[in-house]
Scaffold this motif. Structure first.
Motif, PDB file in Angstrom:
ATOM      1  N   LEU A 194       4.614  10.006 -18.315  1.00 52.96           N
ATOM      2  CA  LEU A 194       3.787  10.054 -17.114  1.00 52.96           C
ATOM      3  C   LEU A 194       4.353   9.092 -16.083  1.00 52.96           C
ATOM      4  O   LEU A 194       4.825   8.008 -16.435  1.00 52.96           O
ATOM      5  CB  LEU A 194       2.348   9.668 -17.470  1.00 52.96           C
ATOM      6  N   ASP A 195       4.296   9.474 -14.820  1.00 57.81           N
ATOM      7  CA  ASP A 195       4.721   8.604 -13.724  1.00 57.81           C
ATOM      8  C   ASP A 195       3.665   8.678 -12.624  1.00 57.81           C
ATOM      9  O   ASP A 195       3.759   9.497 -11.711  1.00 57.81           O
ATOM     10  CB  ASP A 195       6.098   9.029 -13.191  1.00 57.81           C
ATOM     11  N   PHE A 196       2.634   7.842 -12.738  1.00 59.88           N
ATOM     12  CA  PHE A 196       1.546   7.854 -11.769  1.00 59.88           C
ATOM     13  C   PHE A 196       2.036   7.527 -10.362  1.00 59.88           C
ATOM     14  O   PHE A 196       1.629   8.146  -9.381  1.00 59.88           O
ATOM     15  CB  PHE A 196       0.459   6.855 -12.175  1.00 59.88           C
ATOM     16  N   ILE A 197       2.900   6.525 -10.261  1.00 62.41           N
ATOM     17  CA  ILE A 197       3.381   6.115  -8.943  1.00 62.41           C
ATOM     18  C   ILE A 197       4.192   7.238  -8.308  1.00 62.41           C
ATOM     19  O   ILE A 197       4.057   7.538  -7.108  1.00 62.41           O
ATOM     20  CB  ILE A 197       4.216   4.832  -9.042  1.00 62.41           C
ATOM     21  N   GLY A 198       5.043   7.899  -9.104  1.00 59.13           N
ATOM     22  CA  GLY A 198       5.819   9.021  -8.582  1.00 59.13           C
ATOM     23  C   GLY A 198       4.937  10.170  -8.142  1.00 59.13           C
ATOM     24  O   GLY A 198       5.214  10.834  -7.141  1.00 59.13           O
ATOM     25  N   MET A 199       3.852  10.408  -8.859  1.00 56.19           N
ATOM     26  CA  MET A 199       2.921  11.477  -8.487  1.00 56.19           C
ATOM     27  C   MET A 199       2.221  11.165  -7.164  1.00 56.19           C
ATOM     28  O   MET A 199       2.059  12.036  -6.303  1.00 56.19           O
ATOM     29  CB  MET A 199       1.898  11.679  -9.600  1.00 56.19           C
ATOM     30  N   ILE A 200       1.811   9.897  -6.972  1.00 53.02           N
ATOM     31  CA  ILE A 200       1.161   9.506  -5.721  1.00 53.02           C
ATOM     32  C   ILE A 200       2.140   9.599  -4.560  1.00 53.02           C
ATOM     33  O   ILE A 200       1.816  10.099  -3.476  1.00 53.02           O
ATOM     34  CB  ILE A 200       0.593   8.079  -5.850  1.00 53.02           C
ATOM     35  N   GLU A 201       3.356   9.139  -4.787  1.00 48.00           N
ATOM     36  CA  GLU A 201       4.379   9.171  -3.731  1.00 48.00           C
ATOM     37  C   GLU A 201       4.703  10.611  -3.344  1.00 48.00           C
ATOM     38  O   GLU A 201       4.834  10.934  -2.156  1.00 48.00           O
ATOM     39  CB  GLU A 201       5.633   8.449  -4.209  1.00 48.00           C
ATOM     40  N   ALA A 202       4.819  11.495  -4.327  1.00 47.35           N
ATOM     41  CA  ALA A 202       5.110  12.898  -4.032  1.00 47.35           C
ATOM     42  C   ALA A 202       3.974  13.545  -3.264  1.00 47.35           C
ATOM     43  O   ALA A 202       4.185  14.361  -2.364  1.00 47.35           O
ATOM     44  CB  ALA A 202       5.366  13.656  -5.340  1.00 47.35           C
ATOM     45  N   SER A 203       2.734  13.187  -3.598  1.00 48.04           N
ATOM     46  CA  SER A 203       1.573  13.731  -2.891  1.00 48.04           C
ATOM     47  C   SER A 203       1.591  13.333  -1.421  1.00 48.04           C
ATOM     48  O   SER A 203       1.288  14.147  -0.544  1.00 48.04           O
ATOM     49  CB  SER A 203       0.287  13.261  -3.562  1.00 48.04           C
ATOM     50  N   ASN A 207       0.822  -1.208   0.000  1.00 46.32           N
ATOM     51  CA  ASN A 207       0.000   0.000   0.000  1.00 46.32           C
ATOM     52  C   ASN A 207       0.856   1.258   0.000  1.00 46.32           C
ATOM     53  O   ASN A 207       0.353   2.355  -0.192  1.00 46.32           O
ATOM     54  CB  ASN A 207      -0.947   0.004   1.208  1.00 46.32           C
ATOM     55  N   GLU A 208       2.156   1.119   0.234  1.00 52.31           N
ATOM     56  CA  GLU A 208       3.067   2.263   0.126  1.00 52.31           C
ATOM     57  C   GLU A 208       3.442   2.459  -1.340  1.00 52.31           C
ATOM     58  O   GLU A 208       3.829   1.499  -2.016  1.00 52.31           O
ATOM     59  CB  GLU A 208       4.317   2.019   0.965  1.00 52.31           C
ATOM     60  N   PRO A 209       3.352   3.697  -1.856  1.00 47.43           N
ATOM     61  CA  PRO A 209       3.608   3.915  -3.283  1.00 47.43           C
ATOM     62  C   PRO A 209       4.969   3.414  -3.749  1.00 47.43           C
ATOM     63  O   PRO A 209       5.075   2.843  -4.832  1.00 47.43           O
ATOM     64  CB  PRO A 209       3.493   5.438  -3.430  1.00 47.43           C
ATOM     65  N   SER A 210       6.021   3.613  -2.939  1.00 49.64           N
ATOM     66  CA  SER A 210       7.349   3.185  -3.367  1.00 49.64           C
ATOM     67  C   SER A 210       7.423   1.665  -3.485  1.00 49.64           C
ATOM     68  O   SER A 210       8.034   1.127  -4.419  1.00 49.64           O
ATOM     69  CB  SER A 210       8.408   3.688  -2.383  1.00 49.64           C
ATOM     70  N   VAL A 211       6.795   0.964  -2.532  1.00 50.80           N
ATOM     71  CA  VAL A 211       6.791  -0.503  -2.573  1.00 50.80           C
ATOM     72  C   VAL A 211       5.935  -0.993  -3.737  1.00 50.80           C
ATOM     73  O   VAL A 211       6.304  -1.933  -4.448  1.00 50.80           O
ATOM     74  CB  VAL A 211       6.280  -1.081  -1.236  1.00 50.80           C
ATOM     75  N   LYS A 225       4.267  12.487   0.355  1.00 51.94           N
ATOM     76  CA  LYS A 225       5.433  13.047   1.029  1.00 51.94           C
ATOM     77  C   LYS A 225       5.446  14.569   1.040  1.00 51.94           C
ATOM     78  O   LYS A 225       6.265  15.180   1.735  1.00 51.94           O
ATOM     79  CB  LYS A 225       6.713  12.531   0.362  1.00 51.94           C
ATOM     80  N   GLY A 226       4.543  15.180   0.255  1.00 57.51           N
ATOM     81  CA  GLY A 226       4.524  16.631   0.183  1.00 57.51           C
ATOM     82  C   GLY A 226       5.674  17.201  -0.627  1.00 57.51           C
ATOM     83  O   GLY A 226       6.070  18.352  -0.431  1.00 57.51           O
ATOM     84  N   THR A 227       6.218  16.409  -1.574  1.00 58.69           N
ATOM     85  CA  THR A 227       7.319  16.873  -2.415  1.00 58.69           C
ATOM     86  C   THR A 227       6.802  17.240  -3.808  1.00 58.69           C
ATOM     87  O   THR A 227       5.638  17.025  -4.143  1.00 58.69           O
ATOM     88  CB  THR A 227       8.392  15.780  -2.540  1.00 58.69           C
TER      89      THR A 227
END
Length: 460
Positions: free
Chosen positions: A337-346, A192-196, A348-350
């Protein structure tokens, strides 16, 4: 079975035949799934036939209460080795899931909440299929299922909402194929963690689903002081598919059409809705950072119409044409496009990775309603060197019957004269008369430097 406690009250082994009675399968501290008896018989080819008894089900009393039963005729399974995997073939003349639940209701005032009761049956007739589990660096699960008929009946009684509702449906010729790939390198508990989850996709996490069905029909009846109603629905056959992996998310569905009839004391007239073939498709890249991936959207609805009595509610004099409506949207293109990177940034607030649109192709853009029609095509490329996509290309749009539609809306009392004047001025400013009566056309061009032209006139 990991995390489950499996017990049998008695067991008897006679050669290659094992008979179990009083089987219980339960998670720690949870309700038990019980099977009255089961016979396992080993065949000469190494496969094992499994025949469960008549009584299969579970009961619970936490967070409400309820039960479900698996009622079957001729249910049988065969477990067999297939390469390095295990396959379970199954079939039944009839297989029903019967449930009956009581859950806490919700009170909107100070009165005590009353329980919500729900009961129903979901069932297959002529069921056959298989389930497979193939271990390896990536573990692959598969499911195929075919049934002559899928049917269900449900009933809900919610005293706090003063609502009772029943539904019924039957569908012919149901087919399902499912494939799931799970990489052994990733724990699902942490996925459930975006990076994983992103790492799991890179290692091969993937899902595919295809379905097909024949004609279906159903009904719903609702008792309610707010909106009592009866509804009947018929739908033609259709199919659908889903694909999800590190490169692509793709969902497609199509149907042969539908008929919907609704009657209610809360409505002044019955409503009948009909439609021809329906199609929907959505495609998007998932992780496309080095090379752009393909995206697309398809929505098509043909011959959508409502009955004259419903039309008369808004246009009793018949000022508007009753032509069936058509909708067609078909666009494709490529984008990074990088959906996973967008979710992870959201989370982490980055700063999120910014999508980079490269192309847009408008293959079809159409709408026909009440005698008017809009049609559009176009193609654009995008220059991302300035940090934001700069479009280059053109689109062509035509509208027929717009003035007649506006006249009809005025006559029906749905548009004021001053609003009609504004609409006509807007069309006159951005569109030119076409070759046919009541036809307007427009050519929209996007040029370098963010310059935008409409019919040769620069507007930006």
């Amino acid at each position: 079975m990991v995390g489950l406690e499996v017990k049998a009250a008695t067991e008897n082994k006679d050669g290659g035949k094992l008979t179990l009675n009083g089987i219980s399968i339960a998670p720690p501290g949870g309700p038990a799934f019980t099977i009255s008896d089961m016979v396992l018989t080993e065949a000469g080819d190494g496969s094992v036939s499994i025949v469960p008894g008549a009584d299969i089900g579970a009961e619970w009393s936490d967070h409400g209460s309820g039960s479900f039963k698996l009622v079957h005729e001729g249910l049988a399974l065969t477990a067999r080795q297939d390469g390095n995997g295990l396959v379970y073939d199954f079939g039944a003349d009839k297989l029903d899931v019967v449930y009956d639940t009581v859950t806490p209701g919700y009170s909107f005032d100070e009165t005590p909440a009353q329980d919500v009761k729900s009961a129903g049956t979901f069932g297959f007739a002529g069921l056959a299929g298989s389930y497979s589990d193939r271990p390896g660096a990536n573990r692959n699960f598969g499911l195929t299922l075919k049934a002559d008929k899928l049917a269900y009946e449900t009933a809900v009684d919610d005293p706090m909402m003063q609502m009772k509702q029943t539904t019924k449906s039957e569908t012919d010729g149901v087919e399902l194929t499912l494939g799931l790939t799970l990489p052994a390198s990733v724990s699902l508990a942490a996925a459930n963690e975006p990076s994983v989850f992103g790492a799991a996709l890179q290692d091969g996490l993937a899902l595919t689903v295809t379905t097909r069905q024949g004609d279906s029909n159903g009904s719903m009846s609702q008792e309610s002081p707010d909106f009592p109603m009866n509804m009947a629905i018929k739908a033609g056959g259709g199919d659908a598919s889903l694909m999800f992996n590190k490169d692509t998310f793709d969902i497609q569905s199509s149907g042969a059409g539908l008929e919907l009839d609704v009657t209610s004391d809360a409505m002044p007239t019955p409503v009948r809705v009909t439609s021809g073939p329906i199609r929907f498709g959505l495609t998007s890249p998932v992780i496309a950072t080095e090379t752009a991936g393909e995206y697309g959207l398809v929505m098509k609805l043909s011959q959508f119409s409502v009955n004259e009595e419903a039309w008369a509610l808004i246009d009793p004099a018949g000022a508007l044409k009753r032509d069936a409506a058509d909708l067609a949207v078909d666009i494709t293109g490529k984008t990074k496009l990088d959906f996973i990177g967008m979710i992870e940034a959201s989370e982490k607030g980055t700063e999120p990775p910014v999508p980079a649109l490269e192309t847009l192709n408008i293959t079809e853009l159409g709408l026909k309603v009440a005698g008017a029609a809009l049609a559009g095509t176009g193609a654009f490329t995008f220059d991302n060197s300035m940090g934001i996509p700069m479009p280059l290309g053109e689109a062509n749009v035509s509208i027929t019957g717009a003035n007649a539609l506006i006249d009809g809306l005025i006559a029906a009392g749905l548009m004021a004269d001053e609003d009609a004047m504004g609409a006509r001025m807007m069309m006159g400013a951005f569109m030119s008369p076409g070759a046919n009566p009541d036809e307007l056309t427009s050519k929209i061009e996007a040029k370098e430097g963010f310059e935008l032209y409409v019919n040769g006139q620069r507007i930006q």
